[in-house]
Write a protein that holds these residues in place. Structure first.
Motif, PDB file in Angstrom:
ATOM      1  N   ASP A 131      30.469  16.939  48.706  1.00  0.00           N
ATOM      2  CA  ASP A 131      31.778  17.055  49.370  1.00  0.00           C
ATOM      3  C   ASP A 131      32.290  18.475  49.164  1.00  0.00           C
ATOM      4  O   ASP A 131      33.061  18.741  48.253  1.00  0.00           O
ATOM      5  N   GLU A 132      31.854  19.400  50.031  1.00  0.00           N
ATOM      6  CA  GLU A 132      32.152  20.812  49.830  1.00  0.00           C
ATOM      7  C   GLU A 132      33.646  21.104  49.881  1.00  0.00           C
ATOM      8  O   GLU A 132      34.178  21.826  49.032  1.00  0.00           O
ATOM      9  N   ASP A 133      34.367  20.552  50.873  1.00  0.00           N
ATOM     10  CA  ASP A 133      35.782  20.865  51.011  1.00  0.00           C
ATOM     11  C   ASP A 133      36.568  20.436  49.774  1.00  0.00           C
ATOM     12  O   ASP A 133      37.436  21.158  49.275  1.00  0.00           O
ATOM     13  N   ARG A 134      36.268  19.243  49.277  1.00  0.00           N
ATOM     14  CA  ARG A 134      37.032  18.741  48.131  1.00  0.00           C
ATOM     15  C   ARG A 134      36.720  19.534  46.871  1.00  0.00           C
ATOM     16  O   ARG A 134      37.619  19.866  46.098  1.00  0.00           O
ATOM     17  N   ILE A 135      35.440  19.880  46.651  1.00  0.00           N
ATOM     18  CA  ILE A 135      35.101  20.610  45.438  1.00  0.00           C
ATOM     19  C   ILE A 135      35.680  22.015  45.486  1.00  0.00           C
ATOM     20  O   ILE A 135      36.149  22.552  44.478  1.00  0.00           O
ATOM     21  N   LEU A 136      35.713  22.644  46.668  1.00  0.00           N
ATOM     22  CA  LEU A 136      36.328  23.963  46.790  1.00  0.00           C
ATOM     23  C   LEU A 136      37.823  23.897  46.526  1.00  0.00           C
ATOM     24  O   LEU A 136      38.389  24.775  45.868  1.00  0.00           O
ATOM     25  N   ALA A 137      38.476  22.862  47.043  1.00  0.00           N
ATOM     26  CA  ALA A 137      39.918  22.709  46.810  1.00  0.00           C
ATOM     27  C   ALA A 137      40.202  22.528  45.324  1.00  0.00           C
ATOM     28  O   ALA A 137      41.140  23.123  44.776  1.00  0.00           O
ATOM     29  N   ARG A 138      39.380  21.722  44.641  1.00  0.00           N
ATOM     30  CA  ARG A 138      39.580  21.500  43.207  1.00  0.00           C
ATOM     31  C   ARG A 138      39.334  22.781  42.421  1.00  0.00           C
ATOM     32  O   ARG A 138      40.070  23.098  41.475  1.00  0.00           O
ATOM     33  N   LEU A 139      38.296  23.528  42.808  1.00  0.00           N
ATOM     34  CA  LEU A 139      37.976  24.763  42.091  1.00  0.00           C
ATOM     35  C   LEU A 139      39.082  25.798  42.274  1.00  0.00           C
ATOM     36  O   LEU A 139      39.473  26.488  41.322  1.00  0.00           O
ATOM     37  N   ARG A 195      30.473  25.695  60.705  1.00  0.00           N
ATOM     38  CA  ARG A 195      31.058  24.997  59.549  1.00  0.00           C
ATOM     39  C   ARG A 195      32.155  24.026  59.962  1.00  0.00           C
ATOM     40  O   ARG A 195      32.545  23.160  59.191  1.00  0.00           O
ATOM     41  N   ALA A 196      32.680  24.205  61.190  1.00  0.00           N
ATOM     42  CA  ALA A 196      33.842  23.420  61.612  1.00  0.00           C
ATOM     43  C   ALA A 196      33.495  22.299  62.582  1.00  0.00           C
ATOM     44  O   ALA A 196      34.112  21.240  62.554  1.00  0.00           O
TER      45      ALA A 196
END
Length: 592
Positions: A25-33, A556-557
């Motif tokens: 889940d790239e979007d979620r992990i980037l948001a968390r980071l 990516r979108a």
């Protein structure tokens, strides 16, 4: 290019198994980071006098003045991560490994560092076990007398691409252990023994201690005290926050205090402290926000200004401190609510538990948040923040989930309820105003609500973000730029900061400054990855004649939820923007 050779302590870190986390889940992990960087990592680096040299994807290279500062910073971050990962499934945890070395480095004119000092630290990070800190013998020698942690001597180790072997030590960091490197608390005198403590208020609470005048000039006392009084007044406008009155917090003036003792005696969760130093005609103000029970630093920053107009400077500093403290406190409160037993949750806790799910634009996350918010309203049907965020949930489900009119209706209904019940809550009003503007198509009312919010709290960054977005899509570029710039000035690490960057991109896009627009959209995507930003970035590049550069970004979108072309018609966006977006989409060969 000029360069300087010097001795420095270098810290290198990265996320264990980042590729696996991102593929799930790239979007979620980037948001968390990004959230971790803004509310934990960067403030902790600042407190310990570090400088981020560069980001390396999921990692960082940081320079410190000493090995002691570097290890203090590393211990604080790793301890905090143990706590933050409690209760998180193992396959979704963000875990850091860290390497620290003190050695010779070459600093180039742009601030970048090169040399063995950096290379050794990077290789140490590579061999560190998850959650640990690896030190070279040179770094360990500087700190060993001050450590009270489990230390493993890994012996002479041959590091990849390093000619000579290095003796390596591994520090095992965890919540049950304490390090002597932590800042020592001031001992209490017989006249200052900790009291039994006051009962904490139900809502989050803060005390602003008198800032220390670190100048030789006693004349600056009036400026320092006046600024603290203004900060107290500014924080008092945040209606979800209980602020200790000046007369109580100023009893600590001139005393060396332990913030944990202050927390117990005043009954507060958080303490804000700082100092002012004068040099010639310049002032430097430092401030730090501390969680009182554990003594953990949540945020720190410094502010510089000239004394030509001392009262204007005082106002600027006050606005910036208040604007940054609010989101920092909210993030800390979210973490506290996560740790609270489910049977003890009240309406406020349920509201806080919903907020992390609203960091994405995914309808499935919004629906999880909806459950928490509806439960909060069962406990308090007039709780304005819950109504406002529930409106936001339905807005996400409408714009990214198929334009269901039932979602639009629910969003507008909850937004209007929030404006009726949240007459003194600036953040709730700002959130509701956005929904009323785009789904209720009532921009005039929305902008009036934004002004109401700002009249309650001029430092409410979310109100500035909302005003910026509404003006951007209404064809008022100057107003949009003003609101967005003010929001970024007040709260550069705010979770909504990406939206101000996006607004600045829309303004440039409207004016056909496509390279500038693409740059702003790229910054927004770096701050918070999402298909909406990638679409706009790609379209701006295409209109700038950079079609081939745009195609991988567009990739990516496509196929992901996010604002679609139809969205602009749904909100009645200015036709000039709609037409330009459609033109760029045609150049890239996509339509929705």
């Amino acid at each position: 290019m000029t360069e300087t050779r010097k001795l420095a302590a270098i810290l290198c870190s990265d996320v264990v198994g980042y590729s696996r986390l991102a593929s799930a889940d790239e979007d979620r992990i980037l948001a968390r980071l990004r959230a971790l960087r803004s509310d934990l990592i960067d403030p902790t680096i600042a407190v310990h006098h570090g400088r981020v040299v560069k980001r390396t994807g999921d990692g960082s290279i940081v320079e410190f003045r000493s090995a002691v500062d570097a290890v203090r910073c590393a211990i604080e971050v790793q301890n905090a991560m143990v706590e933050r990962n409690a209760g998180v499934p193992e396959d979704r945890r963000i875990v850091f490994r860290i390497g620290i070395h003190i050695g010779d480095v070459v600093e180039e004119s742009d601030g970048d560092l090169m040399g063995d000092g950096v290379n050794v630290a990077a290789r140490l990070e590579g061999i560190a076990k998850p959650g640990t800190i690896c030190l070279s013998e040179d770094a360990y020698r500087q700190v060993k007398a001050r450590l009270d942690l489990a230390v493993t001597d890994l012996g002479q180790t041959q590091l990849k691409n390093i000619a000579e072997s290095v003796r390596v030590y591994s520090l095992q960091v965890g919540l049950p252990t304490r390090a002597k490197l932590a800042m020592p608390a001031a001992p209490a005198t017989s006249a200052e023994k900790p009291s039994a403590g006051r009962e904490m208020p139900a809502k989050p609470s803060i005390a602003v201690l008198p800032f220390q005048n670190m100048s030789d000039d006693p004349q600056q006392e009036y400026f320092v005290d006046g600024m603290v009084e203004d900060i107290i007044t500014g924080l008092s406008r945040i209606k979800w926050l209980f602020v200790i009155a000046r007369n109580s917090s100023f009893v600590y003036k001139g005393k060396a205090v332990d913030v944990r003792q202050v927390g117990r005696e005043l009954g507060v969760r958080y303490v804000l402290e700082g100092g002012v130093r004068k040099a010639g005609n310049r002032l430097r103000i430092t401030a730090q926000l501390i969680e009182a029970e554990a003594g953990a630093h949540l945020w720190a920053d410094r502010f510089d200004g000239a004394l030509e107009d001392v009262f204007d400077l005082q106002d600027q500093i006050t606005d910036r401190v208040v604007g940054v403290v609010e989101p920092s406190l909210r993030r800390s409160e979210i973490e506290r609510a996560r740790r609270k037993p489910p049977e003890n949750l009240d309406a406020y806790d349920l509201y806080l538990r919903a907020l992390p799910y609203l960091e994405s634009v995914l309808p499935e996350d919004a629906r999880i948040a909806t459950v928490f918010l509806e439960d909060a309203l069962k406990l308090d049907s007039n709780y304005a923040p819950a109504h406002a965020r529930l409106a936001h949930c339905h807005e996400i489900c409408f714009t990214n989930g198929g334009f269901d009119e039932a979602e639009r209706s629910a969003a507008v209904r909850h937004a209007r309820t929030a404006t009726a019940t949240g007459v003194e809550d600036a953040t709730a009003l700002a959130t509701a105003a956005w929904v009323i503007a785009i789904l209720g198509k009532d921009r005039a009312t929305a902008l009036n609500i934004v002004e109401r919010a700002l009249s309650l709290n001029a430092s409410c960054a979310s109100a500035h973000y909302t005003g910026a977005a509404v003006h951007a899509f209404s064809g008022s570029p100057a107003a949009a730029t003003s609101y967005a710039s003010r929001a970024l000035q007040l709260s550069p690490f705010d979770p909504l900061a990406h939206f101000a960057l996006f607004v600045l991109g829309v303004v440039a896009f409207r004016e056909a400054c496509y390279d500038e627009a693409a740059s702003q959209f790229a910054k927004a995507a770096q701050s918070r990855s999402g298909p909406m930003f990638h679409r706009w970035h790609a379209v701006a590049l295409a209109l700038a004649g950079r079609v081939e550069e745009a195609r991988p970004i567009l990739g990516r979108a496509l196929g992901q939820p996010g604002w679609q072309s139809r969205f602009f018609a749904e909100i009645g966006a200015e036709q000039a923007i709609v037409d330009k977006f459609a033109e760029g989409a045609r150049l890239l060969g996509f339509s929705e």
